[in-house]
Design a protein around this motif. Structure first.
Motif, PDB file in Angstrom:
ATOM      1  N   GLN A   1      35.357  44.002  40.688  1.00  0.00           N
ATOM      2  CA  GLN A   1      35.700  42.437  40.417  1.00  0.00           C
ATOM      3  C   GLN A   1      35.110  41.766  41.411  1.00  0.00           C
ATOM      4  OE1 GLN A   1      39.669  41.891  39.081  1.00  0.00           O
ATOM      5  NE2 GLN A   1      39.548  43.568  37.431  1.00  0.00           N
TER       6      GLN A   1
ATOM      7  N   TYR B   1      34.449  41.101  32.425  1.00  0.00           N
ATOM      8  CA  TYR B   1      34.868  40.521  33.658  1.00  0.00           C
ATOM      9  C   TYR B   1      35.081  39.008  33.402  1.00  0.00           C
ATOM     10  CZ  TYR B   1      35.438  38.314  38.045  1.00  0.00           C
ATOM     11  OH  TYR B   1      35.902  37.466  39.227  1.00  0.00           O
TER      12      TYR B   1
ATOM     13  N   SER C   1      39.102  37.458  34.044  1.00  0.00           N
ATOM     14  CA  SER C   1      39.288  36.614  35.153  1.00  0.00           C
ATOM     15  C   SER C   1      39.837  35.229  34.605  1.00  0.00           C
ATOM     16  CB  SER C   1      37.869  36.421  35.939  1.00  0.00           C
ATOM     17  OG  SER C   1      37.153  35.651  34.824  1.00  0.00           O
TER      18      SER C   1
END
Length: 356
Positions: A192, A279, A283
């Motif tokens: 990440q 992602y 996020s």
């Protein structure tokens, strides 16, 4: 054991909750590892993830109770019921919350995590992706298109630089645990951080993904880790891409350009971050606007529209919207309106892609 359903059907149930009777549990696990069709088992009851080394692609519904603190776990659970199988055209995931008070912080977080996980699962592959088989290019050199039918269920894509997987252990992981491994990779803090800092895709694919695999499955050899890592990168990059037929040749869309499948090679694939889309979902918190954009993108991935057809029909779409004071609907009984709706979705998808 067996239970009788309200409609008279005899349902086969595997109970994995009781883990004190090891002999009975081993017997059940042995049975589950050898199921051959949807008629072999109807219900599996388990605590946790029931990740004891069996696969159940025939599962149509997953029901969980309580909050899920781990986003990885939610992705894994969703993956359990969304695997391809000839017995189903629909799969659903149900999460029962004991006290659905939307003001409670843990419930808000849990619901948002579920939405994230569903969105990430869809974007990563798993639900709507076409089914591809990957093979070394040298085995398909006689196939000029670079792609051939594969048992009627999908397609084979030949990749220059890719090597056939030799390890039976890796093949078993790919068949049974690929969704789980991808979820673990995506949730790894180093992965990440690397994605968030725009670390080059080659660094993520060559270094970080093998590192996570080694941590998750430490008994793999270096060669097996490399085989699994390579497959995960290829599958994650290609699994959600549609193959376009243009003048008899096959193309895949990479970023803003089309790549002829005959030119597909491992270096090209490794230059792509396989988890960027997922992602970006994980996020951020999902509000109505973001979720609507995701929904539009996912629906648009299902439609089969070319740029030329979209240009021809776009005036009809705007004419319809002006006349009816609404957008054309995919749920309409009129096939012409449904086609206009597909063109509209395609246009929205193209706009989203250009804005990325």
């Amino acid at each position: 054991y067996h239970i009788k359903a309200a409609d008279g059907r005899d349902l086969r149930v595997a109970d994995l909750v009781n883990d004190t009777d090891y002999e009975q549990r081993d017997k059940i696990m042995g049975y589950l590892r050898n199921i051959k069709g949807p008629e072999d088992i109807d219900i599996i009851i388990a605590l946790g993830m029931a990740k004891e080394g069996f696969d159940w692609p025939y599962c149509e519904t997953t029901l969980t109770i309580g909050y899920r603190g781990s986003l990885t776990e939610i992705v894994q659970i969703i993956g359990r019921c969304t695997r391809d199988s000839s017995n189903k055209s629909h799969a659903q995931f149900i999460n029962l919350v004991a006290e659905p008070n939307a003001n409670r912080e843990e419930i808000v977080e849990s619901v948002n995590n579920i939405l994230k996980a569903i969105s990430a699962s869809l974007l990563m592959e798993e639900v709507i992706a076409p089914k591809y088989t990957f093979k070394p290019k040298e085995t398909g050199t006689n196939n000029e298109s670079g792609q051939s039918s594969d048992d009627g269920s999908g397609h084979t894509i030949f990749i220059d630089g890719f090597h056939e997987i030799k390890s039976d252990k890796v093949k078993d992981i790919i068949d049974n645990d690929l969704v789980d491994i991808k979820a673990r990779i995506l949730q790894d803090p180093d992965i990440q951080h690397a994605i968030g800092q725009n670390v080059p895709a080659e660094t993520i694919n060559n270094g970080l993904i093998p590192k996570v695999i080694k941590e998750v499955i430490p008994d793999l050899t270096e060669e097996e880790t490399k085989e699994l890592s390579t497959y995960i990168v290829i599958d994650s990059v290609l699994s959600h891409k549609d193959v376009k037929d243009i003048n008899g040749q096959k193309f895949l869309e990479f970023a803003d350009r089309l790549i002829n499948v005959t030119d597909l090679n491992l270096d090209l694939i490794y230059a792509v971050n396989p988890f960027m889309d997922a992602y970006e979902i994980l996020s951020k918190n999902l509000d109505a606007k973001v979720f609507k954009s995701i929904q539009t993108y996912i629906k648009a991935m299902r439609v089969d529209v070319t740029d030329d057809e979209a240009k021809v029909l776009w005036p009809k779409v705007t004419e319809f919207a002006k006349k009816m004071q609404r957008e054309p609907s995919l749920d309409s009984n009129d096939p012409y309106e449904r086609r206009l709706a597909e063109v509209l979705l395609y246009a929205k998808r193209r706009i989203l892609e250009k804005n990325d």
